[in-house]
Design a protein around this motif. Structure first.
Motif, mmCIF file in Angstrom:
data_model
loop_
_atom_site.group_PDB
_atom_site.id
_atom_site.type_symbol
_atom_site.label_atom_id
_atom_site.label_comp_id
_atom_site.label_asym_id
_atom_site.label_seq_id
_atom_site.Cartn_x
_atom_site.Cartn_y
_atom_site.Cartn_z
ATOM 1 N N TYR A 133 0.856 -1.182 0.000
ATOM 2 C CA TYR A 133 0.000 0.000 0.000
ATOM 3 C C TYR A 133 0.893 1.233 0.000
ATOM 4 O O TYR A 133 1.850 1.309 0.774
ATOM 5 N N TYR A 134 0.613 2.196 -0.882
ATOM 6 C CA TYR A 134 1.267 3.488 -0.741
ATOM 7 C C TYR A 134 0.231 4.592 -0.922
ATOM 8 O O TYR A 134 -0.841 4.384 -1.503
ATOM 9 N N VAL A 135 0.558 5.748 -0.397
ATOM 10 C CA VAL A 135 -0.359 6.893 -0.424
ATOM 11 C C VAL A 135 0.056 7.852 -1.528
ATOM 12 O O VAL A 135 1.253 8.148 -1.692
ATOM 13 N N ARG A 136 -0.946 8.324 -2.263
ATOM 14 C CA ARG A 136 -0.734 9.363 -3.269
ATOM 15 C C ARG A 136 -1.594 10.559 -2.876
ATOM 16 O O ARG A 136 -2.800 10.427 -2.680
ATOM 17 N N VAL A 137 -0.964 11.702 -2.749
ATOM 18 C CA VAL A 137 -1.665 12.944 -2.397
ATOM 19 C C VAL A 137 -1.645 13.865 -3.599
ATOM 20 O O VAL A 137 -0.580 14.117 -4.179
ATOM 21 N N LEU A 138 -2.801 14.376 -3.974
ATOM 22 C CA LEU A 138 -2.923 15.260 -5.128
ATOM 23 C C LEU A 138 -3.246 16.677 -4.686
ATOM 24 O O LEU A 138 -4.112 16.894 -3.823
ATOM 25 N N GLU A 139 -2.556 17.641 -5.273
ATOM 26 C CA GLU A 139 -2.900 19.042 -5.080
ATOM 27 C C GLU A 139 -3.966 19.459 -6.095
ATOM 28 O O GLU A 139 -4.227 18.751 -7.073
ATOM 29 N N ILE A 140 -4.559 20.630 -5.884
ATOM 30 C CA ILE A 140 -5.453 21.191 -6.881
ATOM 31 C C ILE A 140 -4.633 21.647 -8.087
ATOM 32 O O ILE A 140 -3.415 21.815 -7.992
ATOM 33 N N PRO A 141 -5.252 21.841 -9.247
ATOM 34 C CA PRO A 141 -4.481 22.281 -10.420
ATOM 35 C C PRO A 141 -3.840 23.653 -10.217
ATOM 36 O O PRO A 141 -4.430 24.561 -9.617
ATOM 37 N N THR A 142 -2.624 23.771 -10.721
ATOM 38 C CA THR A 142 -1.882 25.038 -10.721
ATOM 39 C C THR A 142 -1.277 25.222 -12.113
ATOM 40 O O THR A 142 -1.188 24.271 -12.895
ATOM 41 N N PRO A 143 -0.819 26.417 -12.464
ATOM 42 C CA PRO A 143 -0.217 26.607 -13.789
ATOM 43 C C PRO A 143 1.052 25.769 -13.958
ATOM 44 O O PRO A 143 1.889 25.710 -13.057
ATOM 45 N N ARG A 144 1.177 25.124 -15.118
ATOM 46 C CA ARG A 144 2.393 24.384 -15.435
ATOM 47 C C ARG A 144 3.505 25.378 -15.786
ATOM 48 O O ARG A 144 3.244 26.530 -16.153
ATOM 49 N N TRP A 145 4.757 24.933 -15.718
ATOM 50 C CA TRP A 145 5.875 25.848 -15.963
ATOM 51 C C TRP A 145 5.809 26.452 -17.360
ATOM 52 O O TRP A 145 6.203 27.612 -17.554
#
Length: 650
Positions: free
Chosen positions: A603-615
């Motif tokens: 088992y591993y955890v994946r945490v997602l942020e909200i969308p932000t501008p790509r570089w």
């Protein structure tokens, strides 16, 4: 309460002697601590507490904070950096990582928003420091035929030809400076000296390391070799390179000899499985082409406890063809070519991506009694500019040629697939990632504590952000435990952290997880926390499932079980976003609802942020350039924790 009691006693003493002069009061204050204790009846011997200590932190030995750094950075001492315009060396790399402003290779001022906690400079071992020796007109270099040739080419403005001459030798694995190890040693000792100079235990850690750059047929089998030790031990060797061997087993033997010779400790971090054309997690050994056996599996995990799952050349967690039910699997995907002429084919994918390797490792463990792919996860930059930049709004490219500018090379320089006969195999710089970072849960910011945490896999990867995530797994956790004030202490006492092992589940119990995640202090809110489970059933078939554990807002899963997207506040024209969606903190208790105590699992955890501008979106706004039509305008940065493994009884 105790402070109030002290004031009251002092007041009584003063009231009883109104004629006390100011000088006398001053003398009373100057009493020795023991005299003052006697005066106030504070004899500690009259307050027995048995064998217990009042302060609860005297014996605290568990990791109490996370340290963010980069385990994969190149400077001018890497020939593929120095001959391509990188002028900055280890001094500038360390100063920049510590938070200082420096001038980039193309003359731009640059600074990190926050300093790193640690840095490993991992310059390529192969002809280490060649560009610096040319720049310095090193007499020992000029006494060699090859050295004089590349020196003359560079000085006459033909640096590209010099690089090609060196690249040809690399491809053929013929060391053009063979027999001149004194050159490598002198450059290596410069690097170890710089690490010693900038290492400041407790404040900033400069770990000693280098990159072993095995590239059979141009395919990436590179490893970053990280030492726990100081300059004194590291100087007893010169780096093992691909000129010595391209076989990882030979590298492991060299690492073993280093430890035996010096009493030191060393580990290696493989990277870029997505550019290995199926070789990074192969079923057979590289040279002998024998099926993986128990000795191989044991050795691999002894020397390579962690894996670099994300970096500038793409993300290697999962692939949409391998995980079709995971809507987040197609993230910064590089799956076309490599650095040689080889063609990428679909059958290579299972031997390139971390999740699939972790799953296959379960089967190997069942068959061999050892798991060759039982690794933790970190991210790093693989920047070749001496600048460890990993945020979308401050990305200084992978090589000096692609540092920020409006030049077309910034987006359209060919990164991989250049030598493939198929133009479709090419991937371009605009497809590169600003990723990533290595996050390490350790007791102190020192070489020893950080290395030990890596060795025990108590680490996680991020794609450039500094979001915090901590997990514990065990059989006796309950839902209220996620809110405990002593979350970490209790987690260690009752379970295992990321990178740990569970076995032999008690009857009627399943693994339960306590998870907390906090957004980057200067970054984006969180979208959701997921658990990725891999398992092997009774028939030996490998399974995976992604669970949404907790999420922001009042969203509810649809009929297909999928959670609706969090939304997107990115203003592409202005390259901005807002934290009006998502959550700054997410915490969850999760117990596996489909647990089978007879099946191996991880088992591993994946945490997602909200969308932000790509570089690329930031660049288009700043320079007024047009985005490539295929380029995403936003990105959901994320973190991947090291797994927790479950092994059945027997």
């Amino acid at each position: 309460m105790r402070a109030f009691a002290f004031i009251s006693l002092a007041g009584v003493a003063l009231a009883a002697s109104a004629a006390v002069s100011a000088l006398a009061v001053a003398g009373a204050i100057a009493l020795s601590p023991s005299a003052l204790a006697q005066e106030l009846n504070l004899d500690s011997g009259k307050t027995p507490v048995g064998k217990r200590e009042y302060s609860p932190y005297l014996a605290k030995g568990y990791p109490d904070r996370v340290y963010f750094g980069d385990t994969h950075l190149h400077t001018s001492y890497s020939t593929d950096a120095g001959l391509f315009g990188t002028r900055l060396g280890p001094d500038e790399a360390y100063r920049f990582a510590r938070g200082e402003e420096v001038t980039s290779n193309t003359g731009l001022r640059v600074r990190l928003q926050r300093p790193l906690d640690f840095l490993v400079i991992t310059d390529h071992a192969e002809n280490l420091g060649l560009a610096n020796m040319i720049a310095e007109s090193n007499p020992d270099l000029l006494r060699t035929s090859f050295g004089k040739t590349v020196y003359d080419l560079v000085k006459s403005g033909k640096g590209g030809d010099a690089y090609n001459a060196w690249g040809k030798a690399m491809t053929e694995r013929i060391d053009p400076l063979k027999g001149n190890e004194v050159l490598t040693r002198s450059m290596w000792e410069r690097l170890t000296t710089a690490a010693e100079t900038y290492n400041d235990p407790g404040k900033f850690t400069a770990m000693i390391g280098y990159e072993w750059s095995a590239s059979p047929d141009g395919n990436n089998l590179h490893r970053n070799v990280i030492f726990r030790d100081d300059k004194e031990k590291a100087n007893q060797i010169i780096p093992f390179s691909q000129y010595d061997s391209v076989d990882p087993e030979d590298l492991w033997n060299w690492m073993a000899s280093y430890e035996q010779r010096t009493g030191g400790k060393v580990l290696a971090i493989p990277h870029n499985g997505n550019l290995s054309l199926g070789m990074m997690f192969d079923d057979v050994t590289l040279t002998a082409k024998k099926p993986i056996d128990r000795d191989y599996a044991t050795s691999r995990m002894r020397w390579e406890p962690i894996y670099e799952v994300t970096q500038s050349k793409g993300d290697g967690e999962a692939h949409p063809a391998l995980s079709p039910n995971d809507e987040f699997a197609d993230f910064e995907t590089w799956d076309k070519g490599s650095f040689g002429p080889g063609q990428h084919t679909p059958d290579m994918l299972p031997r390139e991506y971390a999740r699939e390797a972790l799953k296959r490792g379960l089967k190997y463990e069942a068959e061999l009694g050892a798991n060759p792919f039982k690794f933790g996860l970190v991210g790093s930059t693989d920047s070749h500019t001496a600048l460890s930049t990993s945020t979308e709004d401050n990305f200084f490219g992978k090589i000096a040629l692609t540092e920020p500018s409006a030049r077309p090379e910034r987006f359209f320089e060919v990164a991989t697939g250049r030598f493939s006969p198929d133009p479709e195999a090419r991937q371009y710089v605009w497809q590169g990632s600003a990723s990533g970072m290595a996050a390490v849960w350790a007791t102190d910011n020192t070489r020893e504590a950080l290395w030990d945490a890596m060795a025990r896999k108590e680490v996680y990867a991020t794609t450039g952000t500094r979001l915090l995530v901590r997990i514990f797994a065990g059989f006796d956790f309950v839902a209220d435990d996620v809110q405990r004030h002593d979350f970490a202490e209790y987690g260690y006492r009752m379970g295992v952290p990321m990178g740990g092992d569970l076995s032999a589940a008690p009857e009627g119990k399943a693994p339960a997880f306590l998870i907390r995640s906090l957004r980057d202090a200067d970054g984006a809110n969180l979208d959701r926390i997921q658990i990725v489970k891999g398992s092997m059933d009774a028939q030996g078939d490998l399974q995976e499932k992604v669970y949404d554990v907790v999420w922001s807002g009042d969203r509810q899963p649809g009929a297909d079980g999928k959670l609706p997207p969090v939304g997107n506040t990115v203003d592409v024209e202005q390259a901005t976003y807002t934290n009006t969606i998502g959550a700054p903190l997410l915490a969850a208790y999760w117990r596996d609802p489909e647990f089978n105590p007879s099946e191996r699992a991880f088992y591993y955890v994946r945490v997602l942020e909200i969308p932000t501008p790509r570089w690329t979106t930031y660049d288009a706004k700043f320079f007024g350039t047009e985005l490539p039509p295929e380029a995403p305008t936003s990105i959901q940065d994320r973190a991947y924790t090291s797994p927790v493994w479950y092994t059945p009884a027997g």
